[in-house]
Design an enzyme around this catalytic site. Structure first.
Site, short mmCIF file in Angstrom:
data_model
loop_
_atom_site.label_atom_id
_atom_site.label_comp_id
_atom_site.label_asym_id
_atom_site.label_seq_id
_atom_site.Cartn_x
_atom_site.Cartn_y
_atom_site.Cartn_z
CB SER A 158 -1.86 15.77 -32.80
OG SER A 158 -0.97 15.49 -33.87
CE1 TYR A 184 -5.63 13.72 -35.81
CE2 TYR A 184 -3.62 14.83 -36.49
CZ TYR A 184 -4.29 13.96 -35.64
OH TYR A 184 -3.60 13.34 -34.62
#
Length: 321
Positions: A158, A184
């Site tokens: 990501s 994350y």
């Protein structure tokens, strides 16, 4: 010459004219969103797809269109149980696939979790690092020899990797205050570094690994975010884009979001993408700079960092690969 695709390309456009009969694929996270769309389009082009999901009942309901596409396209689809937050489940899934003994041409590590409250996996790891990275690390390595020569591994990373490099001294937030976005970012950097290290180990037999950023898509991945948090995140991305002279952020559709995955898996030149990071159906440029925007941070492709993460991951899971 390979046709050029971009940010708005869809899975159907990327795979137009591609025949995947005889191709066997493992896709994790086939109970919603990108995983379902990835499985659908691969099966529609004749691939034999094995979908892995934690909640099989939910996955059965979510993949009706995948089975229909498989019937129409001459592919097949089946489900296996996999809870990436439990290494016992991961090992049981790997054992089942090894016992079956059929080879895979493609493995797509799609499943993940984003920005939940602090928690731990069944084995005591911080939820995002344990689920997004360590679960896939054990699964993929345990079935690595099932990936046939010339196969590919595609890890979903990501642009969120820009939030943080991996922290090999404190991967589980035992010494530092938990921040869901830092966690994350660490896990998404780990996904990219895992591809770098896996590619180095298997490219001699033609197996290549790459990481992909699907783009911003509204899926169940964002279930832990309030509408206000989503708006704040988009505002911060827009600010970073404006500072870099880029247009405002735009969400992708699910077929657009899964396009880079299938491009990297089936269309892109394997030699070109091995050990790299891809976005918008092309290889990303290495870029520093603040904020969440295009490009890949140098630390997410650093070979020494990738090897250090590999060693730390083996230590944490208690297995050497």
């Amino acid at each position: 010459m390979t046709k050029a695709f971009g940010a708005t390309s869809t899975t159907d456009e990327v795979l137009a004219g591609v025949d995947l009969h005889g191709t066997r694929v493992l896709v994790t996270g086939t109970s919603a969103g990108l995983g379902v769309e990835t499985a659908r389009v691969l099966a529609a082009h004749g691939a034999d797809v094995v979908g892995a999901a934690r909640d099989l009942a939910k996955a059965e309901r979510a993949t009706a269109a995948v089975r229909e596409a498989a019937r129409a396209g001459g592919g097949s689809f089946e489900l296996v149980a996999l809870d990436l937050a439990s290494l016992s489940s991961v090992r049981a899934c790997a054992d089942r696939l090894q016992a079956d003994a059929r080879r895979f041409n493609l493995v797509i590590a799609n499943a993940g979790v984003m920005a939940p409250p602090f928690g731990r996996t069944a084995d005591g790891f911080e939820t995002q690092f344990g689920t997004n990275h360590l679960g896939h690390f054990v699964l993929v390595n345990r079935i690595a020899r099932l990936i046939g020569d010339g196969g590919r591994l595609v890890n979903l990373s990501s642009a969120g990797h820009r939030f943080a490099d991996v922290d090999l001294d404190d991967p589980n937030f035992e010494q530092t205050t938990y921040d869901p976005w830092v966690a994350y970012g660490r896990s998404k950097t780990a996904n990219s570094l895992f591809a770098v290290a896996f590619d180095r180990r298997h490219r001699a037999r033609g197996v290549r690994a790459t990481a992909v950023h699907p783009g911003g898509i509204h899926t169940e991945l964002g279930r832990h975010m309030s509408s206000g948090e989503m708006e704040a995140l988009i505002a911060s991305i827009d600010a970073a884009h404006a500072a870099a002279g880029l247009p405002p952020f735009a969400l992708k559709s699910i077929p657009q979001g899964a396009a880079t995955t299938v491009w990297a898996a089936c269309v892109a030149d394997a030699e070109a993408i091995g050990g790299r990071y891809c976005e918008d159906c092309h290889m990303a440029e290495v870029q520093d700079g603040e904020g969440i925007r295009g490009g890949v941070r140098p630390y997410a492709l650093d070979v020494e960092r990738a090897e250090a993460l590999w060693r730390k991951s083996e230590e944490l899971v208690g297995e050497a690969f």
